[in-house]
Write an enzyme that holds these catalytic residues in place. Structure first.
Site, PDB file in Angstrom:
ATOM      1  N   GLY A   1       5.815  49.127  44.176  1.00  0.00           N
ATOM      2  CA  GLY A   1       6.102  48.644  42.833  1.00  0.00           C
ATOM      3  C   GLY A   1       6.398  47.158  42.890  1.00  0.00           C
ATOM      4  O   GLY A   1       7.531  46.747  43.112  1.00  0.00           O
TER       5      GLY A   1
ATOM      6  N   GLY B   1      10.220  44.179  41.528  1.00  0.00           N
ATOM      7  CA  GLY B   1       9.932  44.629  42.880  1.00  0.00           C
ATOM      8  C   GLY B   1       9.459  43.522  43.800  1.00  0.00           C
ATOM      9  O   GLY B   1       9.910  43.412  44.952  1.00  0.00           O
TER      10      GLY B   1
ATOM     11  N   ASN C   1      14.786  52.804  36.534  1.00  0.00           N
ATOM     12  CA  ASN C   1      15.725  53.308  35.528  1.00  0.00           C
ATOM     13  C   ASN C   1      15.460  54.783  35.232  1.00  0.00           C
ATOM     14  O   ASN C   1      15.220  55.175  34.084  1.00  0.00           O
ATOM     15  CB  ASN C   1      15.617  52.484  34.244  1.00  0.00           C
TER      16      ASN C   1
ATOM     17  N   SER D   1      20.256  45.900  38.338  1.00  0.00           N
ATOM     18  CA  SER D   1      20.326  44.955  37.229  1.00  0.00           C
ATOM     19  C   SER D   1      20.170  43.541  37.771  1.00  0.00           C
ATOM     20  O   SER D   1      20.642  43.233  38.864  1.00  0.00           O
ATOM     21  CB  SER D   1      21.662  45.093  36.491  1.00  0.00           C
TER      22      SER D   1
ATOM     23  N   GLY E   1      17.104  41.584  36.522  1.00  0.00           N
ATOM     24  CA  GLY E   1      15.887  41.113  35.871  1.00  0.00           C
ATOM     25  C   GLY E   1      15.152  40.055  36.674  1.00  0.00           C
ATOM     26  O   GLY E   1      15.195  40.025  37.904  1.00  0.00           O
TER      27      GLY E   1
ATOM     28  N   LYS F   1      24.289  53.013  35.833  1.00  0.00           N
ATOM     29  CA  LYS F   1      23.307  52.067  35.275  1.00  0.00           C
ATOM     30  C   LYS F   1      22.947  52.443  33.841  1.00  0.00           C
ATOM     31  O   LYS F   1      22.719  51.565  32.992  1.00  0.00           O
ATOM     32  CB  LYS F   1      22.051  52.040  36.153  1.00  0.00           C
TER      33      LYS F   1
ATOM     34  N   HIS G   1      25.693  51.153  31.749  1.00  0.00           N
ATOM     35  CA  HIS G   1      25.531  49.688  31.799  1.00  0.00           C
ATOM     36  C   HIS G   1      24.514  49.237  30.756  1.00  0.00           C
ATOM     37  O   HIS G   1      24.746  48.295  29.991  1.00  0.00           O
ATOM     38  CB  HIS G   1      25.087  49.302  33.217  1.00  0.00           C
ATOM     39  N   ASN G   2      23.374  49.922  30.698  1.00  0.00           N
ATOM     40  CA  ASN G   2      22.333  49.509  29.766  1.00  0.00           C
ATOM     41  C   ASN G   2      22.697  49.842  28.321  1.00  0.00           C
ATOM     42  O   ASN G   2      22.312  49.126  27.396  1.00  0.00           O
ATOM     43  CB  ASN G   2      20.999  50.150  30.149  1.00  0.00           C
TER      44      ASN G   2
ATOM     45  N   GLU H   1      24.748  47.078  27.343  1.00  0.00           N
ATOM     46  CA  GLU H   1      23.858  45.920  27.178  1.00  0.00           C
ATOM     47  C   GLU H   1      23.220  45.915  25.786  1.00  0.00           C
ATOM     48  O   GLU H   1      23.140  44.874  25.130  1.00  0.00           O
ATOM     49  CB  GLU H   1      22.782  45.967  28.266  1.00  0.00           C
TER      50      GLU H   1
END
Length: 338
Positions: free
Chosen positions: A7, A12, A94, A120, A122, A188, A191-192, A195
């Site tokens: 990926g 990645g 995710n 996390s 990006g 996570k 977390h999102n 966000e």
């Protein structure tokens, strides 16, 4: 340490590059040779055949998947015949934490370990590092600590929380073993969800600032328009980019998301290249479902998710029905769109 990466998209490829810069060995896979080019030039070993990719890795293998949640199972199916006892698969995407539980149990029957790692950071992760939320067997996670430590964000730029003493914990270095399988992706997921709400709060606040000059505009006087009682109260013309810069310095709402808001507004204060269609990749929905199932109030997170649906036109029929009802009971005709 050696790691295989499958990926090579926005995250990645950068993760593999960060590992290479930290002195690790990376074997990368993609069906398209052109995708491998930059990483091979940076020192990675690249393969376009999955069998050759697996054969290149020393046993026990450690393979990191950085693919969309919907593709994880199919990639695992392809990998299974090529793996051996004590190999480890790490899902850094995710995925839903419940899928992790199923995968871990299934892979266990083959003697293969499974680690879920919410990631996390990006596109900024290459430079700043990643925040890693990890679930799985503790001893396997500890074996992979050199990888996690190299990928994680540096703690040097962040002041230590008052009251913390002794050696730095892994959390202070940007990665944490959160618990058994699924724990990483559960953390996570939340977390999102947070966000979504934080981004929504900034968006709504700046939108209100943008409309603070509405009193300077001409207003139609008719039965279908709520009059603006005090236009003199709304005579402002704010420089949104400057306000974002101001709030970055000493404000209680300062954050990395505010930094990114400032980046966007200084590039184009009108945001003309964006049409306002906001996607959601699943984590916000799963967060809201977890809130319902556990009986945990989460109105802000839920509203933020619904606003994303609304941005994509999913409320259009509901709004049409509201308009139709107003016409039915009061003869109110729709005003044309501007």
């Amino acid at each position: 340490m050696q790691l295989g990466m499958i990926g090579l998209g926005r995250m990645g490829a950068n993760m593999a590059l960060r590992l290479l810069r930290a002195g690790h060995s990376c074997v990368v896979y993609d069906q398209r040779s052109e995708t491998l080019h930059d990483l091979v030039n940076a020192g990675a070993i690249g393969h376009t055949e999955l069998s050759a990719f697996c054969a290149e890795l020393k046993t026990p293998r450690h393979i990191w998947l950085m693919v969309p949640a919907g593709a994880v199972d199919s990639v695992i199916e392809e990998l299974l015949p090529l793996l051996a006892h004590d190999d480890t698969i790490i899902d850094g995407g995710n995925s839903h934490y419940r899928d992790d539980l199923i995968r871990a149990e299934r892979l266990k029957t083959h003697g293969i370990h499974y680690i879920d790692c919410g990631t996390s950071g990006g596109v900024w992760g290459l430079k700043c590092g990643y925040c890693l939320m990890i679930g799985g067997e503790r001893d396997i996670v500890e074996q992979l600590n050199p990888i996690f430590a190299s990928l994680a964000s540096s703690s040097n730029e962040i002041e230590r929380t008052p009251g913390r003493i002794g050696a730095m914990t892994s959390a202070e270095q940007g990665y944490l073993h959160c618990g058994s399988n699924g724990a990483g992706h559960f953390v996570k997921m939340i977390h999102n969800g947070i966000e979504y709400a934080l981004m929504g709060a900034y968006a709504e606040g700046f939108n209100l600032l943008k409309h603070a000059g509405i009193g300077r505009q001409d207003h139609v006087t008719d039965a279908e328009t709520t009059p603006l009682a005090h236009p003199e109260h709304y005579q402002y013309e704010f420089d949104l980019a400057e306000i974002a810069e101001l709030w970055r310095r000493g404000s209680v709402v300062t954050s990395w998301l505010l930094d990114l808001t400032a980046n966007a507004l200084v590039a184009d204060s009108t945001l003309a290249q964006f049409n306002g269609r906001v996607s959601d990749s699943g984590e916000g929905r799963w967060t809201c479902l977890a809130a319902i199932e556990t009986g945990t109030p989460a109105p802000l997170l839920t509203t933020a998710l619904y606003e994303r649906f609304n941005s994509r036109g999913e409320a259009n029929f509901a709004n049409q029905l509201l308009s139709a009802l107003r016409y039915q009971f009061g003869g109110h005709s729709e005003k044309p769109k501007l």
